[in-house]
Write a protein that holds these residues in place. Structure first.
Motif, PDB file in Angstrom:
ATOM      1  N   ARG A 108      25.943  -7.280 -22.578  1.00 31.13           N
ATOM      2  CA  ARG A 108      24.833  -8.115 -23.140  1.00 31.13           C
ATOM      3  C   ARG A 108      23.578  -7.444 -23.280  1.00 31.13           C
ATOM      4  N   ARG A 109      23.251  -7.066 -21.987  1.00 34.57           N
ATOM      5  CA  ARG A 109      21.881  -6.213 -22.049  1.00 34.57           C
ATOM      6  C   ARG A 109      21.744  -5.106 -22.820  1.00 34.57           C
ATOM      7  N   SER A 110      22.674  -4.175 -22.851  1.00 35.45           N
ATOM      8  CA  SER A 110      22.611  -2.974 -23.785  1.00 35.45           C
ATOM      9  C   SER A 110      22.904  -2.846 -25.196  1.00 35.45           C
ATOM     10  N   GLY A 111      23.588  -3.967 -25.562  1.00 36.08           N
ATOM     11  CA  GLY A 111      23.905  -4.087 -27.095  1.00 36.08           C
ATOM     12  C   GLY A 111      24.865  -2.888 -27.283  1.00 36.08           C
ATOM     13  N   VAL A 112      25.720  -2.198 -26.510  1.00 33.18           N
ATOM     14  CA  VAL A 112      26.662  -1.384 -27.056  1.00 33.18           C
ATOM     15  C   VAL A 112      28.006  -2.082 -27.193  1.00 33.18           C
ATOM     16  N   ARG A 113      29.043  -1.188 -27.773  1.00 28.35           N
ATOM     17  CA  ARG A 113      30.265  -1.848 -27.874  1.00 28.35           C
ATOM     18  C   ARG A 113      31.239  -1.194 -26.844  1.00 28.35           C
ATOM     19  N   ARG A 114      30.736   0.079 -26.223  1.00 22.98           N
ATOM     20  CA  ARG A 114      31.774   0.639 -25.322  1.00 22.98           C
ATOM     21  C   ARG A 114      30.838   1.357 -24.058  1.00 22.98           C
ATOM     22  N   LEU A 115      31.438   1.184 -23.031  1.00 23.47           N
ATOM     23  CA  LEU A 115      30.849   1.403 -21.926  1.00 23.47           C
ATOM     24  C   LEU A 115      31.679   2.629 -21.131  1.00 23.47           C
TER      25      LEU A 115
END
Length: 149
Positions: free
Chosen positions: A92-99
């Motif tokens: 939610r915070r980062s807006g990325v789709r993969r971590l």
């Protein structure tokens, strides 16, 4: 539940000196949309298929340029011991789709939003299965053959 239960492991990793063309070929071979860029066991950045399209191809970057020139940094990461709530917060915070998932600062996996979707859908299916079965066998008002008309 820990992120390690849902992550894809091992992640696909390339060195910072790998060329843009080699990175694209590796994505194709591995059928992935994201590569971790690491120097030895140290995570340096992330390169996605979107990076290849927008930062390399659209800008006319030479295909022999190293991925270090277009990788995303700094990298938002999870630890292998983190729980899924931490993953949800970071997505939610980062807006990325993969971590990327790290164990003692070493890349060991990748967690994608899609992994969380699959898990949620599986839990819903697990809940809906018994409900659907009881509705089919008992009818909508609790008795066999009863209708709502």
């Amino acid at each position: 539940m820990k992120v390690s239960a849902l992550m894809t492991s091992p992640p696909v990793v390339v060195a910072p000196r790998v060329t843009v063309r080699q990175a694209a070929q590796r994505m194709d071979e591995e059928a992935v949309g994201c590569l971790l860029v690491a120097d030895g066991e140290h995570l340096c950045g992330v390169v996605t298929d979107r990076d290849l399209a927008l930062r390399a191809l659209a800008r006319g970057l030479d295909a022999t340029a190293p991925v270090a020139e277009l990788m995303s940094t700094p990298v938002v990461t999870l630890d292998v011991t983190d729980d899924l709530e931490t993953a949800y917060r970071l997505f939610r915070r980062s807006g990325v789709r993969r971590l990327p998932v790290l164990d003692d600062h070493r890349p060991v996996g990748m967690l994608a939003v899609d992994d969380l979707f699959r898990d949620v859908l599986q839990h819903l299916a697990d809940l809906l299965g018994p409900i659907s079965w009881s509705v089919l066998h008992e009818g909508p008002r609790g008795g066999p053959g009863q209708t709502t008309d």
